[in-house]
Motif scaffolding. Structure first.
Motif, PDB file in Angstrom:
ATOM      1  N   VAL A  56       2.301  -2.407 -17.214  1.00  0.00           N
ATOM      2  CA  VAL A  56       1.873  -1.563 -16.126  1.00  0.00           C
ATOM      3  C   VAL A  56       0.483  -1.008 -16.407  1.00  0.00           C
ATOM      4  O   VAL A  56      -0.066  -0.454 -15.480  1.00  0.00           O
ATOM      5  CB  VAL A  56       3.003  -0.292 -16.210  1.00  0.00           C
ATOM      6  CG1 VAL A  56       2.784   0.661 -17.634  1.00  0.00           C
ATOM      7  CG2 VAL A  56       2.898   0.478 -15.168  1.00  0.00           C
ATOM      8  N   ASN A  57      -0.098  -0.722 -17.711  1.00  0.00           N
ATOM      9  CA  ASN A  57      -1.236  -0.646 -17.948  1.00  0.00           C
ATOM     10  C   ASN A  57      -2.318  -1.641 -17.976  1.00  0.00           C
ATOM     11  O   ASN A  57      -3.527  -1.381 -18.070  1.00  0.00           O
ATOM     12  CB  ASN A  57      -1.337   0.282 -19.223  1.00  0.00           C
ATOM     13  CG  ASN A  57      -0.591   1.341 -19.108  1.00  0.00           C
ATOM     14  OD1 ASN A  57      -0.504   2.448 -18.237  1.00  0.00           O
ATOM     15  ND2 ASN A  57       0.141   1.854 -20.158  1.00  0.00           N
ATOM     16  N   LYS A  58      -1.911  -2.909 -17.704  1.00  0.00           N
ATOM     17  CA  LYS A  58      -3.008  -3.953 -17.604  1.00  0.00           C
ATOM     18  C   LYS A  58      -2.989  -4.538 -16.113  1.00  0.00           C
ATOM     19  O   LYS A  58      -3.923  -5.433 -15.984  1.00  0.00           O
ATOM     20  CB  LYS A  58      -2.135  -5.197 -18.428  1.00  0.00           C
ATOM     21  CG  LYS A  58      -2.200  -4.839 -19.987  1.00  0.00           C
ATOM     22  CD  LYS A  58      -1.626  -5.973 -20.726  1.00  0.00           C
ATOM     23  CE  LYS A  58      -1.445  -5.801 -22.181  1.00  0.00           C
ATOM     24  NZ  LYS A  58      -0.994  -6.830 -23.010  1.00  0.00           N
ATOM     25  N   LEU A  78       0.739  -1.208   0.012  1.00  0.00           N
ATOM     26  CA  LEU A  78      -0.140  -0.254  -0.186  1.00  0.00           C
ATOM     27  C   LEU A  78       0.650   1.214   0.165  1.00  0.00           C
ATOM     28  O   LEU A  78       0.522   2.229  -0.658  1.00  0.00           O
ATOM     29  CB  LEU A  78      -0.908   0.102   1.317  1.00  0.00           C
ATOM     30  CG  LEU A  78      -1.812   1.268   1.445  1.00  0.00           C
ATOM     31  CD1 LEU A  78      -2.814   1.423   0.309  1.00  0.00           C
ATOM     32  CD2 LEU A  78      -2.560   1.045   2.650  1.00  0.00           C
ATOM     33  N   THR A  79       2.055   1.209   0.793  1.00  0.00           N
ATOM     34  CA  THR A  79       2.822   2.486   0.891  1.00  0.00           C
ATOM     35  C   THR A  79       3.915   2.628  -0.176  1.00  0.00           C
ATOM     36  O   THR A  79       4.960   3.644   0.203  1.00  0.00           O
ATOM     37  CB  THR A  79       3.296   2.691   2.251  1.00  0.00           C
ATOM     38  OG1 THR A  79       4.153   1.456   2.600  1.00  0.00           O
ATOM     39  CG2 THR A  79       2.038   2.580   3.474  1.00  0.00           C
ATOM     40  N   PHE A  80       3.995   1.832  -1.226  1.00  0.00           N
ATOM     41  CA  PHE A  80       4.912   1.595  -2.164  1.00  0.00           C
ATOM     42  C   PHE A  80       4.475   1.823  -3.632  1.00  0.00           C
ATOM     43  O   PHE A  80       4.871   1.137  -4.545  1.00  0.00           O
ATOM     44  CB  PHE A  80       5.853   0.310  -2.053  1.00  0.00           C
ATOM     45  CG  PHE A  80       6.615   0.428  -0.614  1.00  0.00           C
ATOM     46  CD1 PHE A  80       7.982   1.025  -0.613  1.00  0.00           C
ATOM     47  CD2 PHE A  80       5.926  -0.143   0.405  1.00  0.00           C
ATOM     48  CE1 PHE A  80       8.661   1.040   0.692  1.00  0.00           C
ATOM     49  CE2 PHE A  80       6.840  -0.026   1.724  1.00  0.00           C
ATOM     50  CZ  PHE A  80       7.933   0.465   1.694  1.00  0.00           C
ATOM     51  N   ALA A  81       3.744   2.705  -3.815  1.00  0.00           N
ATOM     52  CA  ALA A  81       3.003   2.923  -5.321  1.00  0.00           C
ATOM     53  C   ALA A  81       4.086   3.320  -6.361  1.00  0.00           C
ATOM     54  O   ALA A  81       4.165   2.713  -7.369  1.00  0.00           O
ATOM     55  CB  ALA A  81       1.759   3.971  -5.386  1.00  0.00           C
ATOM     56  N   GLN A  82       5.093   4.030  -5.756  1.00  0.00           N
ATOM     57  CA  GLN A  82       6.137   4.389  -6.995  1.00  0.00           C
ATOM     58  C   GLN A  82       6.999   3.173  -7.244  1.00  0.00           C
ATOM     59  O   GLN A  82       7.271   2.930  -8.572  1.00  0.00           O
ATOM     60  CB  GLN A  82       6.914   5.572  -6.147  1.00  0.00           C
ATOM     61  CG  GLN A  82       8.034   6.094  -7.322  1.00  0.00           C
ATOM     62  CD  GLN A  82       7.307   6.924  -8.358  1.00  0.00           C
ATOM     63  OE1 GLN A  82       6.638   7.861  -8.243  1.00  0.00           O
ATOM     64  NE2 GLN A  82       7.444   6.249  -9.841  1.00  0.00           N
ATOM     65  N   ARG A  83       7.335   2.431  -6.204  1.00  0.00           N
ATOM     66  CA  ARG A  83       8.002   1.248  -6.641  1.00  0.00           C
ATOM     67  C   ARG A  83       7.417   0.268  -7.695  1.00  0.00           C
ATOM     68  O   ARG A  83       7.979  -0.351  -8.472  1.00  0.00           O
ATOM     69  CB  ARG A  83       8.456   0.471  -5.325  1.00  0.00           C
ATOM     70  CG  ARG A  83       9.680   1.107  -4.651  1.00  0.00           C
ATOM     71  CD  ARG A  83      10.161   0.290  -3.414  1.00  0.00           C
ATOM     72  NE  ARG A  83      11.239   0.876  -2.722  1.00  0.00           N
ATOM     73  CZ  ARG A  83      12.001   0.269  -1.920  1.00  0.00           C
ATOM     74  NH1 ARG A  83      11.550  -0.918  -1.400  1.00  0.00           N
ATOM     75  NH2 ARG A  83      13.162   1.001  -1.460  1.00  0.00           N
ATOM     76  N   VAL A  84       5.789   0.270  -7.366  1.00  0.00           N
ATOM     77  CA  VAL A  84       5.274  -0.758  -8.227  1.00  0.00           C
ATOM     78  C   VAL A  84       5.188  -0.214  -9.581  1.00  0.00           C
ATOM     79  O   VAL A  84       5.556  -1.100 -10.530  1.00  0.00           O
ATOM     80  CB  VAL A  84       3.857  -0.947  -7.550  1.00  0.00           C
ATOM     81  CG1 VAL A  84       3.022  -1.651  -8.633  1.00  0.00           C
ATOM     82  CG2 VAL A  84       3.815  -1.696  -6.155  1.00  0.00           C
ATOM     83  N   ARG A  85       5.033   1.133  -9.559  1.00  0.00           N
ATOM     84  CA  ARG A  85       4.967   1.881 -11.132  1.00  0.00           C
ATOM     85  C   ARG A  85       6.223   1.654 -11.775  1.00  0.00           C
ATOM     86  O   ARG A  85       6.184   1.200 -13.066  1.00  0.00           O
ATOM     87  CB  ARG A  85       4.537   3.107 -10.970  1.00  0.00           C
ATOM     88  CG  ARG A  85       4.521   4.026 -12.262  1.00  0.00           C
ATOM     89  CD  ARG A  85       3.413   3.842 -12.927  1.00  0.00           C
ATOM     90  NE  ARG A  85       3.684   4.192 -14.511  1.00  0.00           N
ATOM     91  CZ  ARG A  85       2.579   4.272 -15.496  1.00  0.00           C
ATOM     92  NH1 ARG A  85       1.358   3.929 -14.790  1.00  0.00           N
ATOM     93  NH2 ARG A  85       2.676   4.540 -16.573  1.00  0.00           N
ATOM     94  N   ASP A  86       7.510   1.624 -11.075  1.00  0.00           N
ATOM     95  CA  ASP A  86       8.885   1.586 -11.707  1.00  0.00           C
ATOM     96  C   ASP A  86       9.221   0.371 -12.242  1.00  0.00           C
ATOM     97  O   ASP A  86       9.667   0.153 -13.153  1.00  0.00           O
ATOM     98  CB  ASP A  86       9.759   1.977 -10.871  1.00  0.00           C
ATOM     99  CG  ASP A  86       9.479   3.727 -10.300  1.00  0.00           C
ATOM    100  OD1 ASP A  86       9.122   4.632 -11.155  1.00  0.00           O
ATOM    101  OD2 ASP A  86      10.350   4.115  -9.306  1.00  0.00           O
ATOM    102  N   THR A  87       8.717  -0.589 -11.396  1.00  0.00           N
ATOM    103  CA  THR A  87       8.886  -1.970 -11.672  1.00  0.00           C
ATOM    104  C   THR A  87       7.905  -2.714 -12.934  1.00  0.00           C
ATOM    105  O   THR A  87       8.605  -3.296 -13.729  1.00  0.00           O
ATOM    106  CB  THR A  87       8.658  -2.925 -10.327  1.00  0.00           C
ATOM    107  OG1 THR A  87       9.467  -2.634  -9.178  1.00  0.00           O
ATOM    108  CG2 THR A  87       8.996  -4.533 -10.770  1.00  0.00           C
TER     109      THR A  87
END
Length: 286
Positions: free
Chosen positions: A99-101, A81-90
């Motif tokens: 990333v868009n799916k 929950l607190t790591f949105a940027q890491r998920v996006r980057d990965t």
């Protein structure tokens, strides 16, 4: 091609993520692999984004946990929950527009009772697990002499100091309490991902109307899913379990959480999600 989970259940902790994950895994979604010397709960939650040494091993390491190319994969790590940027980057590093799916599911629970559930979980572990099995996370409920704090003590010594900091990704004491600052975290997810990729669910509805939540998830994922969603699978029936917060503890948490909850309701109203999402989002009964 590097293949990442098509579904991330990102939290919140103690808000029903295990129940939803079990239903999806039982229906055929691919679990994360558990590597040598890892705890068995990694078969539900891979803890890639929230643990630095895992994250620093990179995309291929994370993808290696999901090896069955025939099945859609799921990671249900509530700390994500607190790591949105890491998920996006990965996911941006992965091919095929993953990333868009990506489908993101988040379940929100009344912050006071979520905090009480966290306390009960930690206290139960400290009473019942071997010392070698306990982490510093569990020991947050322990006094210096090893005895268990009351919930009131926990609120004053752990919860309140944690909620007073803006360091959302601080992995130190009280980090799980900060998960309850939902508006802060979801604002970042809404900035980084298309809002229609994110399904926000109510823990209260999960408990009172699990079939309705099951229907919302099936419509969100665009597929029929076998089995039934059970609203509660982590029941702890210990006689030492605290069932209701004291007025003092509740008012302490409310003093910080009430304005944050108002920001959450406003954020969800101003950023409507997929059509099957509950709208308006039910207010917490503080």
């Amino acid at each position: 091609m590097v293949r990442l989970p098509s579904i991330q259940i990102i939290g919140a902790q103690k808000a029903g993520t295990s129940a939803v994950a079990k239903w999806l895994f039982d229906s055929g979604y691919c679990r994360p692999l558990v590597f040598d010397d890892e705890p068995l709960y990694y078969s539900k939650e891979a803890h890639f984004f929230d643990i630095d040494w895992n994250y620093n091993l990179g995309l291929d390491y994370y993808a290696s946990r999901f090896r069955d190319d025939e099945l859609p994969a799921l990671d249900a790590t509530p700390d994500t929950l607190t790591f949105a940027q890491r998920v996006r980057d990965t996911y941006e590093l992965a091919e095929d527009n993953q990333v868009n799916k990506l489908a993101v599911i988040v379940i929100l629970r009344d912050p006071v009772f979520r905090e009480l559930s966290l306390y009960n979980h930690m206290a139960y572990a400290c009473r019942n697990l071997y010392q070698s099995e306990l982490s510093d996370w569990h020991r947050q409920v322990a006094r210096s002499d090893g005895t268990i704090m009351t919930f009131n003590e926990f609120v004053h010594e752990v919860t309140m100091p944690a909620l007073a900091t803006n360091e959302a990704q601080d992995l130190g004491k009280g980090r799980s309490s900060r998960h309850g600052l939902y508006a802060n975290h979801l604002k970042e997810w809404f900035r980084l991902f298309n809002r229609n990729q994110i399904l926000v669910l109510s823990y209260d509805e999960l408990c009172t109307a699990p079939k309705r939540v099951q229907d919302r998830i099936q419509r969100f994922l665009g597929r029929a899913i076998s089995g039934s969603l059970q609203e509660k699978i982590n029941s702890n029936d210990s006689h030492e379990k605290v069932l209701t917060p004291s007025t003092e503890a509740r008012e302490c948490i409310e003093s910080i959480m009430k304005p944050h909850n108002e920001r959450l309701y406003h954020l969800l109203e101003e950023n409507p999600g997929p059509s099957m999402e509950q709208r308006p989002f039910p207010r917490f009964h503080l």
